[in-house]
Structures are given as structure tokens and as C-alpha cells.
Design a protein around this motif. Sequence first.
Motif, PDB file in Angstrom:
ATOM      1  N   GLU A  94       9.012   6.765   6.423  1.00  0.00           N
ATOM      2  CA  GLU A  94       9.400   8.074   6.955  1.00  0.00           C
ATOM      3  C   GLU A  94       9.536   8.035   8.472  1.00  0.00           C
ATOM      4  O   GLU A  94      10.466   8.602   9.045  1.00  0.00           O
ATOM      5  N   ASN A 139       0.410   1.628  11.088  1.00  0.00           N
ATOM      6  CA  ASN A 139       1.506   2.157  10.292  1.00  0.00           C
ATOM      7  C   ASN A 139       2.099   1.093   9.383  1.00  0.00           C
ATOM      8  O   ASN A 139       3.182   1.240   8.870  1.00  0.00           O
ATOM      9  N   ASN A 178       0.885  -1.169   0.000  1.00  0.00           N
ATOM     10  CA  ASN A 178       0.000   0.000   0.000  1.00  0.00           C
ATOM     11  C   ASN A 178       0.923   1.218   0.000  1.00  0.00           C
ATOM     12  O   ASN A 178       1.593   1.499   0.994  1.00  0.00           O
ATOM     13  N   GLU A 179       0.984   1.934  -1.121  1.00  0.00           N
ATOM     14  CA  GLU A 179       2.012   2.958  -1.305  1.00  0.00           C
ATOM     15  C   GLU A 179       1.962   4.057  -0.246  1.00  0.00           C
ATOM     16  O   GLU A 179       2.995   4.439   0.314  1.00  0.00           O
ATOM     17  N   ASP A 180       0.781   4.579   0.043  1.00  0.00           N
ATOM     18  CA  ASP A 180       0.669   5.670   1.022  1.00  0.00           C
ATOM     19  C   ASP A 180       1.105   5.221   2.402  1.00  0.00           C
ATOM     20  O   ASP A 180       1.830   5.932   3.116  1.00  0.00           O
ATOM     21  N   VAL A 181       0.662   4.040   2.794  1.00  0.00           N
ATOM     22  CA  VAL A 181       1.022   3.522   4.110  1.00  0.00           C
ATOM     23  C   VAL A 181       2.514   3.227   4.181  1.00  0.00           C
ATOM     24  O   VAL A 181       3.174   3.503   5.192  1.00  0.00           O
ATOM     25  N   ASP A 235       9.746   7.021  -5.377  1.00  0.00           N
ATOM     26  CA  ASP A 235      10.264   7.820  -4.268  1.00  0.00           C
ATOM     27  C   ASP A 235      10.729   6.962  -3.101  1.00  0.00           C
ATOM     28  O   ASP A 235      11.455   7.438  -2.231  1.00  0.00           O
ATOM     29  N   SER A 268      -5.821   1.334   6.849  1.00  0.00           N
ATOM     30  CA  SER A 268      -4.647   2.203   6.853  1.00  0.00           C
ATOM     31  C   SER A 268      -4.820   3.385   7.798  1.00  0.00           C
ATOM     32  O   SER A 268      -3.862   4.070   8.126  1.00  0.00           O
ATOM     33  N   ARG A 315       4.905   4.737   2.547  1.00  0.00           N
ATOM     34  CA  ARG A 315       5.620   6.018   2.670  1.00  0.00           C
ATOM     35  C   ARG A 315       5.613   6.517   4.108  1.00  0.00           C
ATOM     36  O   ARG A 315       6.634   6.945   4.637  1.00  0.00           O
ATOM     37  N   GLN A 316       4.454   6.459   4.747  1.00  0.00           N
ATOM     38  CA  GLN A 316       4.342   6.903   6.137  1.00  0.00           C
ATOM     39  C   GLN A 316       5.211   6.040   7.049  1.00  0.00           C
ATOM     40  O   GLN A 316       5.903   6.550   7.945  1.00  0.00           O
ATOM     41  N   TYR A 332       0.757  -2.527   6.694  1.00  0.00           N
ATOM     42  CA  TYR A 332      -0.339  -3.225   6.025  1.00  0.00           C
ATOM     43  C   TYR A 332      -0.144  -4.719   6.210  1.00  0.00           C
ATOM     44  O   TYR A 332       0.919  -5.250   5.930  1.00  0.00           O
TER      45      TYR A 332
END
Length: 584
Positions: free
Chosen positions: A44, A559, A35-38, A63, A555, A40-41, A561
Amino acid sequence: MRVIILSTAFSGLTQRVLTELELLNHTIEQHYDLNEDVLRQQAEKFNPDVIICPYLTQRIPDDIWSKYICLIVHPGIEGDRGPSSLDWAIIEGAQQWGVTLLQANGNYDAGDIWGTHTFPMRPAPKLSIYKREVTEAAIKLIKKALVDIAEKNIATHSLDYTSPKMLGKERPLMKQADRAIAWPNNSTKEILRKLNSADSRPGVRGVINGVDIHMYGGVADANLKGEPGTIIAIYKDAICMATKDGAIWIRQLKCSQLQNLPPIKLPALTVLENIYQSAQLSNIPVLQNAPVIEDIKVEHHQDVAYVYFNFYNGASNTQQCIDLKNTVASLKQSAAKKIVLMGGEDFWNNGIHLNCIEASESPADESWKNINAINDLILEIINTPNQVTIAALRNNAGAGGAIMALACDQVIIRSGVVLNPHYKTMGLFGSEYWTYLLPKRVGKEKSHQLMEECLPMLADEALKIGFVDQIFDEDWDKYHQNLHQYCEQLSEVIDINTFLATKMDSFEADNTIKNLSAYRDVELSHMKQSFFDLASDYHEKRRAFVYKVKTSVSSACVNFYFPFLNNRGCDDAVWQPLGIILRR
């Protein structure tokens, strides 16, 4: 080091990587079914030193791979690219293959190469090669890469097809047309390669009596002959199809066109009985023995009986449990002084057969029959007064299969084997006398932890907590050499008669404190409630498992998946303490 394990699913290789890195005291977070958004979070916040991808079928966002070292395990030699690496190697009869560790970039399998490990190819199914050679090579490459990162000693090279060492090439996704069997023209060897390339997925498409099917679990037979492409024999649950120069046994079939059966892998005869009329079946010879396809075999060496039970994918249906129980009972009356349970070639054992249960007229009734049959088998093993019993855990084991090993006097595990001795991910309390066997081995507190946390356990940890007694080399041949030497020399190390007398005294003492039937009764009371309450989690999770359905994680509340653990759903009681809420 700080490591994120990024994987499409919690596969066997992923479990092995997780347990190996935990053993090395790395700080680990996990992310499954990208899950790309998760991601990234998570990256980070966690700031990993490296992201390890043991089994990834999705593309890592630009990224992410451009900011972090992302290492991908590819089951192919240097230069090999594409999603069907092992499939092509098997179908073309490659004599040597390998695993390559790649750094992710913008193209699939085209990043800088961190290392390659090659191995001789066995004439074996894809899953078997993946579970042994590929897994062992991948672990070596990952461990070396982590050391290189820690020591800042990174030496990579780019993909260069002009180099004479770059023997691989880009391959397309293998399709059914590439695996198609031409029965009048293909040799037994060619057909077996096609079946091996598709095992355990996606299978090889075929037609029986005008009905489309997928075939799995091929075994060659040079002694049987017939009209190529016709079914010429039946033995137990397997069917035999003639080739131009011999025959091929098919152990499993899947069909999506039958009203009475679900579209899942099942014993071949079960599917055939729903395709053919009874008159058609009556014309096919039913063999009384077929050594090449026999799933239970006994080999005698000196006073040792080695019992192999090579059940497809490690699951034991009701009849297989009965047959194995009868085999053990017969050996208890023989001259053998040691009985060694060897399990199968790719799995030791995984407990009851969920696919057969799902396909039965009454899954509740078949679940009940299956659990009682495996309980009877385990009781037969526990109550062995005249032989030393040894579980040789050559391969991974799960649920009741892992517990079955504890019925033996000694447990000898192959290094690298992963165990999942729990039931909760399937919505079950469990049986197989685990409430008696497991605490005797590891204590009540550790038993509770293993059953509640539902985490995989590497051989090293199993040895540390007392789940197993000894650990032998991961190399397949060395493990067997060490095992045979140990078993055949055991009489020189211990006094067998004294050992057996002490064992039976302990058995009688345990029964005096609490009869074994009481453990079984309590376990089965829980199991019966799960089986016969059609709204229980067990039925939902069994269906999800056999149909390969995933659940996802919200999500908004986590933090990372996390879908099904090994494709088996965990209930909320497992994940809520970790801050995870399952979204079904």
C-alpha cells in the motif's frame, strides 16, 4: 519501475534477480518469508508496478494478487504444476525442461502464463540445473516481462490442457517413497537419478547398518562391482555402494540418530565412522585413487594447467585446503606457464566448511585449523613467481572463497555470477588476506562498503569496480570456449616474462611497506577472538546456518520482512542503520 521482490528466502536466484534489477535502475523493495499483514502495509505504501516472486513456497493473499501484478517463477514447462517440478523431471529422465513465468491467482501454478523458456536437461543434480539453466531462463523471462509492462505490451495466455502445446501436468509433492532405492533391482542410472532429484535437499533416505541416513552427492562408477546395496570402497571422504550393474559413490550423509554428530550434511566417511565399528570399517577397501570421485583435478592444455576443485556445495574443509595448496605448489614446479583455478561445477568456492566445523569435537579449534589452512592456500597462490595465475569464476562465490579469487593475477568471471565477498553475516571479521587483496583491487572505501553492507554483487558490478578483470558469456559452453582461447593465447598478447617480473617487483614492494604476515596476524587476531569466545555471534550464526534456522524481523518497526541473509544471520550493526531490528 517500482518492483517488490517477494521471496521465501534470500536464495541464489533471488540474489541474482535483485542485482539484475538494480543494474537496470528499477526502484526495489524486498519482502522475505511472507508476512501477510506486513506485505499489505508495504504494498500500500510502495504501490509497486509489479511484484516479482523468484522463489516462493507460500501462497500470496487474494487481496494482493488481485490488486497487483504478481509474477511467479515456476521451474517447469507450461502446464507443469506442483512443488517438485525439477525432482520429477530428473527422476523420469526428461530430455527437455523449462521455466514458466506465471501470474499469481487463487491456485498454485495455475495463473496466466507470461512466457516459457525451455532448455535441454543435463544428467546433473537438481541444484546444478537450478543454478544454471533455471536461473538463466528465469532472468530472461523476468526482464522481458518488465519490458512488456513498461511498454504496455502484455500478451499472456491461460492454462489450457486441451492445447497440444501444453505438455506439463499437475504433480504431487515428491515423497521419499518415490525416491526409494531398491538396490537389487535399480540400475546405476536409475539410482543416480533418484539421488540427483534430491540433491541438495531433501536427500534420499536409506539405511546403513540398521541406522537411518539421508544420502547426497551421487557419482556413478562403472568399474566397481559388489553385492548391491553394500559398501564396497572408501576414497577420502566418500563411500561407494554397489548397484546391480556397477556402483554409486556417495559424497555426503546426514543422520539424526547419532549422539556424536549433529543431524546435518557431512562428508560420508565422517558419518560412516560413527555408524560402523572399527572392525567393520577395516573390512572395506580404502582406494588410493578414484578418478570419478576426485574433487581436485588438473587438466593440461599446451602450457596451461586448469585446476578444478569440486568441493560439495563449495565449502572447503581443512584437509581439502591442504590438498589444494599442495596441488598448486606442485604445479608451480611444473612446466606450466599459466595456472587457472576453475572452482567447482556448481560453486566456485565459499570458504571454510561450517558443517564440518559444527560437527567437530571442538568447533573453535577446527575453525582455527580451517582458517589457517585456507590462508596457507591463498598465500601459496599469491606467491607464484613463475606462472600467471587466473581465477575463472564460473559460478557463485562467497566469503573467503570470493576473496581467494583475488589472490590470482587475473580474474575472469562468467556473466550472471553473483559474489558475496563478506563475512559479517557470520559474525566474523574475515581472513584470507582480504585486508591486503581487496583494497588493492577496489580501494579502501569500496572494501569497507562491501564488507559492511553485506550485499550480493553481480558480475557486471564486480567488473565495474575492479573486483574482476574480464567478463565472458553466461552460456556455459561459450564461457569455457572464450576462457580456453584467452588462456592459451595469452602468451601472444603479453610478454609473460616481463609480466612475471613486474608482478614479483610489486609483490616485493608491497612486502617492504607491510609484510603479508602482518595482514594475516591482524585478521587472525579478530578471528581467534570470535572462534574461542563461545558467546560470540559466530557460534550462534554458524549453528543457525548449518541447521537452516531463520530469524525474523519485528513487524512493528519495519515495512518489510527480512530473515537470514542467504540463511546467514546479520548482526544488529548491519541492520539498525536501515531501521531494521532483528528478533531472534
